[in-house]
Design an enzyme around this catalytic site. Structure first.
Site, short mmCIF file in Angstrom:
data_model
loop_
_atom_site.label_atom_id
_atom_site.label_comp_id
_atom_site.label_asym_id
_atom_site.label_seq_id
_atom_site.Cartn_x
_atom_site.Cartn_y
_atom_site.Cartn_z
N CYS A 1 -28.76 12.65 0.98
CA CYS A 1 -28.81 13.84 1.84
C CYS A 1 -29.94 13.58 2.80
O CYS A 1 -31.11 13.64 2.42
CB CYS A 1 -29.06 15.12 1.05
SG CYS A 1 -29.21 16.53 2.17
N SER B 1 -32.02 17.54 0.07
CA SER B 1 -31.77 16.93 -1.24
C SER B 1 -30.49 17.47 -1.86
O SER B 1 -30.43 17.65 -3.07
CB SER B 1 -32.96 17.17 -2.17
OG SER B 1 -33.19 18.57 -2.25
N CYS B 2 -29.47 17.74 -1.06
CA CYS B 2 -28.21 18.27 -1.58
C CYS B 2 -27.63 17.28 -2.58
O CYS B 2 -27.66 16.06 -2.38
CB CYS B 2 -27.22 18.50 -0.43
SG CYS B 2 -27.83 19.71 0.75
FE FE Z 1 -29.69 18.55 1.35
#
Ligand code: FE
Length: 199
Positions: free
Chosen positions: A104, A108-109
C-alpha cells in the site's frame, strides 16, 4: 495514555494517533474499551492462519481455487472469514513464471480477515516506495531471489481493494493433505515477499 514527559523518541504517527484517540474519547465520539477490543481481536484471534487455510484449500480443491480467483471475497467468506478491511479482496496466483507482490503505497491497507494486522516492514516508507520502483531488488533483499524471466507484478492496495497472493504449492508436497499444507503457508508468502516452502 501519553503524557508530555514520555513522548521522546516515539514516532510522530503514534503520538498523533494517541492525541486523536484522546480527543475523540473526550468528546464522547468513541469508546476506548471498544477500540481495545477490536485491536485485541485482530492481534490474537485473527491472523495469517486464516489466509493459510484459504490457500491450503485452494491447493487441494481445484473448484475452490477457481472460485477464489474469480471472487476472492465470496470464496474467503465460505470459510467464515470476513469483516473490516476485507469487503473486497482480490486474489492473485503466483506461478513459475508470474510473481505478484502487494503493497500500500499510501499507508498500510491490508486484508485483515485473512492476514490480521500488517507487519511493521509493510508500513515502512522504504518498502512502500521502493517495491514499486525496484521490486526485484527489494524482494532479493528480503531473501526472495526470482529468475530474470519471472514477470513481477506489484499490486497497490487502495481504499477499495485488498489483495491476497495465492502462493505456488511447493514441489514435493503432493502427498500432503489440506491440513498438513496449512503450516507451510506463511504470512510473507501471501503478501508475495516470500515463497511457501516444503517442510
Ligand atoms: Fe493503505
Amino acid at each position: 495514555m501519553t503524557t508530555a514527559g514520555d513522548t521522546a523518541g516515539r514516532p510522530p504517527a503514534a503520538l498523533r494517533t494517541e492525541a486523536l484517540e484522546q480527543l475523540l474519547t473526550e468528546r464522547g465520539l468513541i469508546d476506548p474499551a471498544a477500540l481495545d477490543g477490536i485491536i485485541t481481536e485482530y492481534e490474537t484471534n485473527v491472523g495469517p492462519l486464516n489466509g493459510a487455510k484459504v490457500v491450503a484449500k485452494a491447493w487441494t480443491d481445484p473448484e475452490y481455487r477457481r472460485r477464489l480467483l474469480e471472487d476472492g471475497t465470496a470464496a474467503i467468506k465460505e470459510l467464515g472469514f470476513s469483516g473490516p478491511q476485507g469487503e473486497h479482496i482480490v486474489v492473485v496466483e503466483n506461478t513459475a513464471t508470474t510473481h505478484h507482490v502487494v503493497v500500500c503505497t499510501l499507508c498500510s491497507c491490508y486484508p485483515w480477515p485473512v492476514l490480521g494486522l500488517p507487519p511493521s516492514w509493510y508500513k515502512d516508507p522504504a518498502y512502500r516506495s521502493r517495491v514499486v520502483r525496484e521490486p526485484r531488488a527489494v524482494l532479493s533483499e528480503m531473501g526472495l531471489e526470482l529468475d530474470d524471466d519471472v514477470q513481477i507484478t506489484v499490486h497497490d492496495s487502495t481504499s477499495e481493494v485488498r489483495w491476497l497472493v495465492l502462493p505456488e504449492r511447493p514441489p514435493g508436497t503432493e502427498h500432503l493433505s489440506e491440513e498438513e499444507l496449512v503450516p507451510l503457508v506463511t504470512r510473507d508468502s501471501m503478501v508475495g515477499v516470500a515463497k511457501a516452502e516444503a517442510p
